[in-house]
Scaffold this motif. Structure first.
Motif, PDB file in Angstrom:
ATOM      1  N   ASP A 188       0.836  -1.201   0.000  1.00  0.00           N
ATOM      2  CA  ASP A 188       0.000   0.000   0.000  1.00  0.00           C
ATOM      3  C   ASP A 188       0.872   1.253   0.000  1.00  0.00           C
ATOM      4  O   ASP A 188       0.553   2.257  -0.639  1.00  0.00           O
ATOM      5  CB  ASP A 188      -0.917   0.017   1.228  1.00  0.00           C
ATOM      6  N   GLY A 189       1.994   1.195   0.730  1.00  0.00           N
ATOM      7  CA  GLY A 189       2.901   2.336   0.782  1.00  0.00           C
ATOM      8  C   GLY A 189       3.532   2.641  -0.565  1.00  0.00           C
ATOM      9  O   GLY A 189       3.771   3.810  -0.894  1.00  0.00           O
ATOM     10  N   LEU A 190       3.813   1.620  -1.351  1.00  0.00           N
ATOM     11  CA  LEU A 190       4.367   1.852  -2.691  1.00  0.00           C
ATOM     12  C   LEU A 190       3.367   2.604  -3.560  1.00  0.00           C
ATOM     13  O   LEU A 190       3.751   3.522  -4.306  1.00  0.00           O
ATOM     14  CB  LEU A 190       4.739   0.521  -3.348  1.00  0.00           C
ATOM     15  N   LEU A 191       2.090   2.208  -3.489  1.00  0.00           N
ATOM     16  CA  LEU A 191       1.076   2.925  -4.250  1.00  0.00           C
ATOM     17  C   LEU A 191       0.927   4.352  -3.726  1.00  0.00           C
ATOM     18  O   LEU A 191       0.813   5.302  -4.509  1.00  0.00           O
ATOM     19  CB  LEU A 191      -0.263   2.197  -4.183  1.00  0.00           C
ATOM     20  N   ASP A 236      10.797  -1.406  -4.753  1.00  0.00           N
ATOM     21  CA  ASP A 236      10.163  -2.585  -5.324  1.00  0.00           C
ATOM     22  C   ASP A 236       9.400  -3.322  -4.232  1.00  0.00           C
ATOM     23  O   ASP A 236       9.658  -3.156  -3.033  1.00  0.00           O
ATOM     24  CB  ASP A 236      11.209  -3.505  -5.947  1.00  0.00           C
ATOM     25  N   GLY A 237       8.446  -4.146  -4.658  1.00  0.00           N
ATOM     26  CA  GLY A 237       7.581  -4.809  -3.703  1.00  0.00           C
ATOM     27  C   GLY A 237       8.317  -5.712  -2.730  1.00  0.00           C
ATOM     28  O   GLY A 237       8.064  -5.684  -1.525  1.00  0.00           O
ATOM     29  N   ALA A 238       9.259  -6.520  -3.246  1.00  0.00           N
ATOM     30  CA  ALA A 238       9.974  -7.446  -2.375  1.00  0.00           C
ATOM     31  C   ALA A 238      10.857  -6.697  -1.379  1.00  0.00           C
ATOM     32  O   ALA A 238      10.897  -7.033  -0.185  1.00  0.00           O
ATOM     33  CB  ALA A 238      10.812  -8.412  -3.209  1.00  0.00           C
ATOM     34  N   GLY A 239      11.569  -5.675  -1.871  1.00  0.00           N
ATOM     35  CA  GLY A 239      12.451  -4.921  -0.993  1.00  0.00           C
ATOM     36  C   GLY A 239      11.701  -4.140   0.063  1.00  0.00           C
ATOM     37  O   GLY A 239      12.078  -4.135   1.242  1.00  0.00           O
ATOM     38  N   ARG A 240      10.607  -3.477  -0.350  1.00  0.00           N
ATOM     39  CA  ARG A 240       9.816  -2.711   0.605  1.00  0.00           C
ATOM     40  C   ARG A 240       9.160  -3.641   1.625  1.00  0.00           C
ATOM     41  O   ARG A 240       9.107  -3.317   2.824  1.00  0.00           O
ATOM     42  CB  ARG A 240       8.748  -1.895  -0.133  1.00  0.00           C
ATOM     43  N   ASP A 267       6.127  -0.550  -8.634  1.00  0.00           N
ATOM     44  CA  ASP A 267       6.951  -1.744  -8.862  1.00  0.00           C
ATOM     45  C   ASP A 267       7.324  -1.891 -10.339  1.00  0.00           C
ATOM     46  O   ASP A 267       7.336  -3.003 -10.878  1.00  0.00           O
ATOM     47  CB  ASP A 267       6.209  -2.983  -8.368  1.00  0.00           C
ATOM     48  N   GLY A 268       7.579  -0.752 -10.995  1.00  0.00           N
ATOM     49  CA  GLY A 268       8.004  -0.763 -12.389  1.00  0.00           C
ATOM     50  C   GLY A 268       6.900  -0.882 -13.399  1.00  0.00           C
ATOM     51  O   GLY A 268       7.164  -0.923 -14.606  1.00  0.00           O
TER      52      GLY A 268
END
Length: 296
Positions: free
Chosen positions: A88-91, A108-112, A155-156
């Motif tokens: 959610d934070g990435l969005l 990126d999703g995995a790193g975050r 995420d790209g």
């Protein structure tokens, strides 16, 4: 009544027969005691708000042992909630909404996810729940003022923000079901008004799931019929550059909820219950590649 509000009062108790040992009464009590996440006024974002509300109601019933139980991907319930907060934070970052602790490092999703899970492991499960809910609230409030067609990159992947929000809705739905299944709780499906746009996103993703799996569907068309509340019919050009569908080469009929979960990485494509007609090899390719975009 607002569909999000109905979730707590009607849907959680839609089956009047409460089985022996069911946790539904506790779940309903927790739902009534919750602070409901902000529901955006914009209808296009409400499927996400509804799934946040469902997860929040489920978490309200969790006890100490529940939080340490492994749910999926080797993650405990606390780590799963941290994962949702991370995504959610990435969005949120992509659309200019507040991003809560820890400060963003990975994009990126995995790193975050790894960063947020490490941060939350040192805190109590209730703090993790509050962090996730606060992040969802902040995103919901920000979405209320956005154009759903505005492009966003997460995420790209660049897409309309509406589609990214529907993707968050699907992932939250799937992971809420993961947690409920582990706890032995039966949760109702989203209301049909929320299932339909989520299914529409899943249908529109099929050309991309095929391409990402190394199959080019250019020039081919699929007729997709999804049955059940929130379902419908889609005629889908299977090439990512195709501008219009042609005469269907294959026809797939399946349950709408099962189809959404297949795209969400739940279900075995080889044994997925569907009626296939027309070009059977093409229809099977569509189902086999459908989970290609799903992640943990």
């Amino acid at each position: 009544m607002d569909p999000v509000e109905r979730l707590f009062l009607d849907a959680l108790m839609e089956d009047p027969a409460v089985p022996v040992g069911s946790l539904r009464p506790q779940l309903l009590a927790g739902a009534r005691a919750r602070r409901r996440p902000a529901a955006p006024t914009a209808g296009w974002a409400r499927p996400y708000a509804g799934r946040v509300a469902a997860m929040d109601a489920l978490l309200a019933s969790a006890v100490d042992d529940d939080w340490s139980r492994v749910i999926v991907e080797g993650w405990t319930l606390q780590e799963l909630v941290a994962h949702l907060a991370a995504k959610d934070g990435l969005l949120a970052a992509s659309v200019g909404a507040p991003v809560l602790s820890p400060p963003p490092a990975a994009s990126d999703g995995a790193g975050r996810t790894a960063d947020v899970q490490a941060y939350e492991r040192a805190r109590s499960p209730e703090q993790t729940r509050r962090d996730w809910r606060a992040q969802a609230d902040a995103l919901c409030r920000h979405l209320d003022g956005l154009d759903p067609a505005r492009p966003a990159t997460v995420d790209g992947m660049e897409a309309a923000v509406r589609d990214h929000v529907l993707a968050r809705s699907l992932e939250t739905w799937v992971h809420t079901a993961d947690a409920a299944t582990t706890a032995g709780i039966r949760l109702p499906d989203p209301v049909p008004e929320h299932i339909r746009p989520t299914a529409d996103l899943c249908a529109r993703l099929l050309p991309w799931t095929m391409l990402l799996s190394g199959l080019d569907g250019s020039g081919r068309t699929l007729l997709l019929t999804l049955t059940g509340a929130g379902g419908g019919e889609w005629r889908i050009p299977l090439g990512v550059s195709d501008t219009a569908p042609g005469t269907p080469d294959a026809h797939v009929t399946a349950d709408v909820v099962a189809f959404c979960f297949l795209l969400g990485g739940r279900g075995e494509p080889d044994t997925f219950p569907a009626e296939l007609t027309g070009d059977l090899a093409l229809a099977r390719d569509v189902l086999t590649t459908a989970p290609a975009l799903s992640g943990p």
